[in-house]
Design a protein around this motif. Structure first.
Motif, short mmCIF file in Angstrom:
data_model
loop_
_atom_site.label_atom_id
_atom_site.label_comp_id
_atom_site.label_asym_id
_atom_site.label_seq_id
_atom_site.Cartn_x
_atom_site.Cartn_y
_atom_site.Cartn_z
N GLY A 250 -20.82 4.43 39.48
CA GLY A 250 -21.29 4.48 40.85
C GLY A 250 -20.94 3.18 41.76
N SER A 251 -20.10 2.60 41.61
CA SER A 251 -19.76 1.78 42.53
C SER A 251 -18.02 1.37 42.29
N GLN A 252 -17.43 0.63 43.28
CA GLN A 252 -16.19 0.54 43.12
C GLN A 252 -15.82 -0.58 42.09
N ASP A 253 -16.92 -1.57 42.17
CA ASP A 253 -16.54 -2.45 41.10
C ASP A 253 -16.65 -2.02 39.66
N ALA A 254 -17.48 -1.29 39.56
CA ALA A 254 -17.90 -0.52 38.12
C ALA A 254 -16.52 0.37 37.72
N ASN A 255 -16.12 1.07 38.93
CA ASN A 255 -15.02 1.89 38.60
C ASN A 255 -13.51 1.00 38.25
N SER A 293 -23.99 1.92 32.81
CA SER A 293 -22.59 1.50 32.90
C SER A 293 -22.21 0.48 34.01
N ALA A 294 -22.65 0.68 35.16
CA ALA A 294 -22.45 -0.31 36.16
C ALA A 294 -23.03 -1.76 35.85
N GLN A 306 -30.42 4.15 37.45
CA GLN A 306 -30.74 5.55 37.67
C GLN A 306 -29.96 6.03 39.07
N THR A 307 -30.20 5.12 40.08
CA THR A 307 -29.57 5.27 41.26
C THR A 307 -28.11 5.12 41.24
N MET A 308 -27.67 4.28 40.44
CA MET A 308 -26.42 3.95 40.26
C MET A 308 -25.60 5.02 39.59
#
Length: 461
Positions: A250-255, A293-294, A306-308
């Motif tokens: 759910g975030s650019q950094d996590a992806n 995961s994030a 959960q929001t992520m």
């Protein structure tokens, strides 16, 4: 912006919407370890009461992760459909909950609303809902997708046949596929997690699945769950890829930690579409997600897990996926400690995904060091099936011998279909009847007196 509320002669102040969301989240290990969870149940309830009074419009004005630095935030904001949002634009989060639970919130209205909802809105309302609320509303949400069959229809529950093998042995994989088919599994996808992730091995596995599907004329689709960069290379070589796979967050950094970007996902999506392998539809993507995961890559930006997770569904929605799978207990007790937390997370993920228009399935699972057992998984399976789950996992004996975790079995799929009268995808169900696996008229799965000869040859080829 500060958020404030008085509860039981105590004045609570939450410094921003991100903090309020985290404090309002039902208890789970990941948020506690990240230092963003409520201090106690009283603060959690205060945050939930405060969150209920927040206007839904606020989520369009106050980004939880900065717009300029995060492409997932930009995707969410830039592609928000104001016209679809308009009918509920005057709601608070609490109003939204009340409307979702009302008879006025029909399946048709919920489908029309999907593009008008941000993942943060869905996550927020889930935080003030009980488990039964999440089930009741999700039951009204329908997301139907098509490739070689049709997934997500009311009264149906599909399965991913997961024939993993620790050495990618072709005979072992074939035996698992045969076992699963005899139990009526495999209509969502026959999907292998490869033990060896090189292009030659991936090609051999994809060709094996393609041979089985076409030799036995099975109306289903295959997937080998490799990184999308490998999938793109395979597609360029015209290797038979049905569904393009990728884990997303759910975030650019996590992806980025997954080695992907929105541009790469678009490239993979276009590559899969170019192969034109679908027969009844062209939903070609298969995504997997999971709470934590994030956080595990330190890419959560202080946002609760959960929001992520819900934000990952905006990424999925962009590419019209055939399947999205929350692998709910796989990441371990550092994020979801026990059966109670896993059950709650599975219901949240399914609810949020369906609400924003994503075809949600669930890998109802746990790791061996979590405080959970198969009874917990039986509970979650039964709840999710009642909530209208699109698909579940089917694995020999519910024990994945390659990934070393516990999930649901071929027998579990048989149990829940019999209990609730749920059917496989219609095209796949017709095939099962033709093979003598599904009884004519009664629509009950049965073991054939013996494995048909043409299937036995699968183990000798």
């Amino acid at each position: 912006m500060l958020y404030q509320i008085n509860v039981a002669n105590h004045h609570y102040i939450f410094q921003d919407l991100k903090t309020l969301m985290a404090k309002a989240t039902p208890a789970r290990t990941g948020d506690q370890l990240a230092g963003i969870a409520a201090r106690d149940a009283t603060e959690r309830v205060a945050a939930q009461m405060c969150l209920a009074d927040v206007p839904l419009k606020q989520f369009l004005n106050e980004a939880l992760i900065d717009y300029e630095r995060d492409e997932v935030t930009r995707l969410i904001i830039d592609e928000h459909d104001a016209a679809a949002f308009y009918p509920i634009a005057h709601f608070t989060v609490g109003d939204f909950r009340n409307w979702l639970l009302s008879d006025d919130a029909s399946t048709e209205k919920l489908q029309a609303l999907q593009a008008g909802l941000t993942p943060e809105m869905a996550a927020a309302v889930s935080k003030i809902m009980r488990n039964q609320d999440l089930i009741l509303v999700a039951k009204k949400c329908r997301v139907v997708t098509q490739f070689r069959n049709t997934i997500g229809l009311e009264g149906h529950l599909s399965t991913r046949l997961q024939p993993n093998h620790p050495t990618d042995d072709v005979l072992g994989i074939s035996a698992s596929i045969l076992d699963g088919l005899m139990y009526g599994n495999g209509d969502a996808v026959i999907g292998i997690n490869p033990a060896t992730d090189n292009l030659q091995n991936l090609t051999e596995l994809l060709k094996l699945l393609d041979y089985i599907i076409h030799e036995y004329e099975i109306p289903t689709q295959s997937c080998v769950l490799t990184h999308i960069s490998s999938g793109i290379q395979l597609a360029e070589k015209n290797v038979p890829i049905d569904l393009m796979f990728q884990s997303i967050a759910g975030s650019q950094d996590a992806n980025s930690a997954f080695g992907i970007s929105l541009a790469m996902l678009q490239e993979g999506y276009d590559a899969a579409l170019s192969l034109k392998r679908g027969t009844v539809g062209q939903n070609v993507m298969y995504f997997e997600t999971g709470q934590g995961s994030a956080l595990s890559s330190n890419a959560h930006h202080g946002v609760d897990q959960q929001t992520m997770e819900a934000r990952a569904y905006a990424v999925a929605r962009k590419f019209n996926p055939f399947l999205v799978n929350t692998v709910v207990g796989f990441i371990g007790p550092e994020y979801l400690y026990n059966g109670k937390q896993i059950i709650r997370a599975g219901l949240e993920d399914h609810f949020c995904g369906k609400l924003v228009g994503v075809p949600m399935g669930c890998d109802i699972c746990y790791t061996n060091h979590a405080d959970a057992d198969q009874d917990d998984m039986d509970v979650l399976l039964t709840l999710l099936a009642n909530a209208g789950l699109n698909f579940m996992m089917g694995i020999p004996g519910s024990d994945d011998v390659m990934l070393n975790y516990q999930t649901t079995s071929f027998h579990d799929a048989l149990y829940i279909r019999q209990l609730l009268g749920l059917q496989p995808a219609p095209e796949f169900g017709a095939w099962l009847e033709q093979q003598g696996i599904l009884k004519q008229h009664s629509h009950q799965l049965q073991w054939p007196a013996q494995v048909p000869d043409r299937f036995s040859r699968l183990l000798m080829s």
